[in-house]
Design a protein around this motif. Structure first.
Motif, PDB file in Angstrom:
ATOM      1  N   PHE A 114       0.835  -1.212   0.000  1.00 59.15           N
ATOM      2  CA  PHE A 114       0.000   0.000   0.000  1.00 59.15           C
ATOM      3  C   PHE A 114       0.870   1.263   0.000  1.00 59.15           C
ATOM      4  N   ARG A 115       2.059   1.156   0.669  1.00 67.22           N
ATOM      5  CA  ARG A 115       2.992   2.292   0.608  1.00 67.22           C
ATOM      6  C   ARG A 115       3.439   2.531  -0.836  1.00 67.22           C
ATOM      7  N   LEU A 116       3.744   1.455  -1.553  1.00 66.57           N
ATOM      8  CA  LEU A 116       4.242   1.605  -2.927  1.00 66.57           C
ATOM      9  C   LEU A 116       3.191   2.249  -3.841  1.00 66.57           C
ATOM     10  N   ILE A 117       1.916   1.915  -3.615  1.00 65.84           N
ATOM     11  CA  ILE A 117       0.863   2.570  -4.432  1.00 65.84           C
ATOM     12  C   ILE A 117       0.890   4.073  -4.147  1.00 65.84           C
ATOM     13  N   GLY A 118       0.988   4.426  -2.873  1.00 69.75           N
ATOM     14  CA  GLY A 118       1.030   5.845  -2.489  1.00 69.75           C
ATOM     15  C   GLY A 118       2.278   6.554  -3.011  1.00 69.75           C
ATOM     16  N   GLU A 119       3.342   5.791  -3.225  1.00 73.56           N
ATOM     17  CA  GLU A 119       4.594   6.390  -3.730  1.00 73.56           C
ATOM     18  C   GLU A 119       4.649   6.484  -5.256  1.00 73.56           C
ATOM     19  N   THR A 120       3.602   5.972  -5.937  1.00 70.91           N
ATOM     20  CA  THR A 120       3.615   6.007  -7.418  1.00 70.91           C
ATOM     21  C   THR A 120       3.168   7.397  -7.855  1.00 70.91           C
ATOM     22  N   SER A 121       4.135   8.306  -7.955  1.00 69.07           N
ATOM     23  CA  SER A 121       3.787   9.721  -8.117  1.00 69.07           C
ATOM     24  C   SER A 121       3.202  10.038  -9.490  1.00 69.07           C
ATOM     25  N   ALA A 122       3.358   9.136 -10.467  1.00 68.27           N
ATOM     26  CA  ALA A 122       2.764   9.391 -11.789  1.00 68.27           C
ATOM     27  C   ALA A 122       1.245   9.202 -11.761  1.00 68.27           C
ATOM     28  N   LEU A 123       0.737   8.585 -10.685  1.00 68.22           N
ATOM     29  CA  LEU A 123      -0.718   8.417 -10.560  1.00 68.22           C
ATOM     30  C   LEU A 123      -1.278   9.583  -9.761  1.00 68.22           C
ATOM     31  N   ASP A 124      -2.444  10.110 -10.192  1.00 66.45           N
ATOM     32  CA  ASP A 124      -3.030  11.167  -9.361  1.00 66.45           C
ATOM     33  C   ASP A 124      -3.679  10.534  -8.122  1.00 66.45           C
ATOM     34  N   ALA A 125      -4.043  11.384  -7.149  1.00 70.24           N
ATOM     35  CA  ALA A 125      -4.544  10.890  -5.864  1.00 70.24           C
ATOM     36  C   ALA A 125      -5.798  10.039  -6.051  1.00 70.24           C
ATOM     37  N   LYS A 126      -6.644  10.439  -7.017  1.00 68.31           N
ATOM     38  CA  LYS A 126      -7.896   9.692  -7.249  1.00 68.31           C
ATOM     39  C   LYS A 126      -7.579   8.258  -7.696  1.00 68.31           C
ATOM     40  N   ALA A 127      -6.639   8.133  -8.603  1.00 69.29           N
ATOM     41  CA  ALA A 127      -6.269   6.789  -9.105  1.00 69.29           C
ATOM     42  C   ALA A 127      -5.632   5.967  -7.987  1.00 69.29           C
ATOM     43  N   GLN A 128      -4.801   6.612  -7.163  1.00 69.37           N
ATOM     44  CA  GLN A 128      -4.164   5.884  -6.053  1.00 69.37           C
ATOM     45  C   GLN A 128      -5.222   5.344  -5.082  1.00 69.37           C
ATOM     46  N   ILE A 129      -6.197   6.210  -4.759  1.00 65.46           N
ATOM     47  CA  ILE A 129      -7.238   5.775  -3.812  1.00 65.46           C
ATOM     48  C   ILE A 129      -8.065   4.640  -4.416  1.00 65.46           C
ATOM     49  N   GLN A 130      -8.365   4.768  -5.716  1.00 70.08           N
ATOM     50  CA  GLN A 130      -9.143   3.719  -6.393  1.00 70.08           C
ATOM     51  C   GLN A 130      -8.382   2.387  -6.334  1.00 70.08           C
ATOM     52  N   MET A 131      -7.071   2.454  -6.538  1.00 65.01           N
ATOM     53  CA  MET A 131      -6.267   1.222  -6.505  1.00 65.01           C
ATOM     54  C   MET A 131      -6.215   0.622  -5.101  1.00 65.01           C
ATOM     55  N   VAL A 132      -6.074   1.484  -4.100  1.00 68.76           N
ATOM     56  CA  VAL A 132      -6.056   0.991  -2.710  1.00 68.76           C
ATOM     57  C   VAL A 132      -7.381   0.297  -2.401  1.00 68.76           C
ATOM     58  N   GLN A 133      -8.477   0.917  -2.828  1.00 65.98           N
ATOM     59  CA  GLN A 133      -9.805   0.316  -2.571  1.00 65.98           C
ATOM     60  C   GLN A 133      -9.955  -1.014  -3.290  1.00 65.98           C
ATOM     61  N   ILE A 134      -9.557  -1.038  -4.547  1.00 62.77           N
ATOM     62  CA  ILE A 134      -9.694  -2.273  -5.336  1.00 62.77           C
ATOM     63  C   ILE A 134      -8.827  -3.378  -4.743  1.00 62.77           C
ATOM     64  N   LEU A 135      -7.577  -3.049  -4.439  1.00 63.83           N
ATOM     65  CA  LEU A 135      -6.670  -4.096  -3.932  1.00 63.83           C
ATOM     66  C   LEU A 135      -7.182  -4.651  -2.603  1.00 63.83           C
ATOM     67  N   SER A 136      -7.605  -3.751  -1.730  1.00 63.45           N
ATOM     68  CA  SER A 136      -8.108  -4.183  -0.431  1.00 63.45           C
ATOM     69  C   SER A 136      -9.336  -5.085  -0.594  1.00 63.45           C
ATOM     70  N   GLU A 137     -10.242  -4.677  -1.472  1.00 61.45           N
ATOM     71  CA  GLU A 137     -11.457  -5.472  -1.734  1.00 61.45           C
ATOM     72  C   GLU A 137     -11.107  -6.858  -2.286  1.00 61.45           C
TER      73      GLU A 137
END
Ligand code: GRG
Length: 282
Positions: A114-137
């Motif tokens: 989850f840290r690495l998703i947050g560190e992917t600076s080429a993704l905007d915050a919306k995409a990062q949050i969407q990925m965190v939600q999807i991965l967790s689900e």
């Protein structure tokens, strides 16, 4: 694919270097090594490349998928779960180190993802949050971990092929769905459910193939021990017989090929990777 391998080697190395010198660091490096195919990050990255984009800026999010997958394998191999001694062509992490270290390796890999998703600076915050939600689900109490408990509960029980399909959907398909969805989100594709369905079929096919390879392959070619057979766990072959299992495999293969056409992925890096999965020998 060689380019993706080289990108992923470098990103994995940088991740390992970010861990303080310790037994944990050595064991994390060990668990991520061996003969792992790194299918999940490659599914994401190749989909991005299939849409004409450079995948390099998204490597950290892709590595997150491999960390989660490796955590699941390390924990699955523990004596309390599948009690396996061989993984990725080498002794499992708890055999090479010890059980406490293997548990902590899994914990660290899951958390760091989850840290690495947050560190992917080429993704905007919306995409990062969407990925965190999807991965967790996809991996949590409604996803992969749910699949694992269903699998454990099924031991010694009369299981149908539908039960087995449900276990595989949760244990295998959901993380592959997250991988494809990461690629689709990054390259701003829609509808997401079309990509999700492709990955779902790929995961179900992958598990049917595992059963077929278990009959036709051996430990030397697959690099993992055949604990299911030894523990008497049901497989599609024991439930349906070899011919019906091969027919099921062919039906999933057809569905995947049709999705590749619908999503205009034929001839792209994504389809090339999926073809290597469709016709894999280990
Ligand atoms: C312990 C929470 C928890 C979950 C475990 C993933 C899993 C659930 C168990 C692993 C055993 C298993 C048969 C999983 C199905 C998924 C699968 C086919 C894993 C092997 O994936 P590959 O072939 O392995 O991509 P490499 O080593 O190439 O990464």
């Amino acid at each position: 694919m060689e380019k993706l391998d080289s990108y992923l080697n470098e990103t994995t190395q940088n991740y390992i270097e970010s861990i303080p010198e310790s037994r944990l660091k050595k064991a994390v490096a060990y668990a991520l090594g061996g003969t792992g195919k790194r299918l999940r990050p490659k599914l994401m990255l190749s989909l991005i490349e299939s849409h004409g984009m450079d995948s390099k800026p998204f490597l950290k999010a892709a590595l997150a998928l491999e960390l989660v997958h490796t955590y699941s394998l390390v924990h699955d191999d523990l004596p309390a779960m599948d009690d396996d001694h061989l993984r990725r062509g080498q002794p499992t992490t708890h055999i090479q180190f010890d059980e406490a270290t293997a548990i902590l390796v899994g914990d660290a890999l899951l958390s760091d993802a989850f840290r690495l998703i947050g560190e992917t600076s080429a993704l905007d915050a919306k995409a990062q949050i969407q990925m965190v939600q999807i991965l967790s689900e996809k991996i949590g109490s409604r996803g992969m971990v749910y699949g694992q408990i269903l699998d454990i509960a099924s031991e010694g029980q009369a299981v149908t092929s539908d039960d087995l399909m449900k276990i595989n959907l949760h244990k295998t398909s959901h993380l592959l769905e997250a991988s494809i969805l990461f690629g689709a989100i990054t390259s701003q594709r829609s509808p997401l459910h079309a990509y999700e369905s492709l990955a779902r079929n790929l995961g179900l096919l992958y598990q049917i193939q595992d059963d077929l390879l278990e009959v036709e392959g051996n430990e030397a070619t697959t690099g993992k021990s055949f604990s299911d057979e030894r523990r008497g766990k049901p497989t599609f072959i024991t439930l349906l017989g070899l011919e019906k299992t091969k027919a099921l495999n062919a039906a999933y293969e057809k569905a995947i090929q049709e999705s590749l056409v619908t999503l205009h992925l034929k001839g792209t890096p994504s389809a090339q990777l999926m073809t290597t999965i469709l016709y894999r020998t280990h």
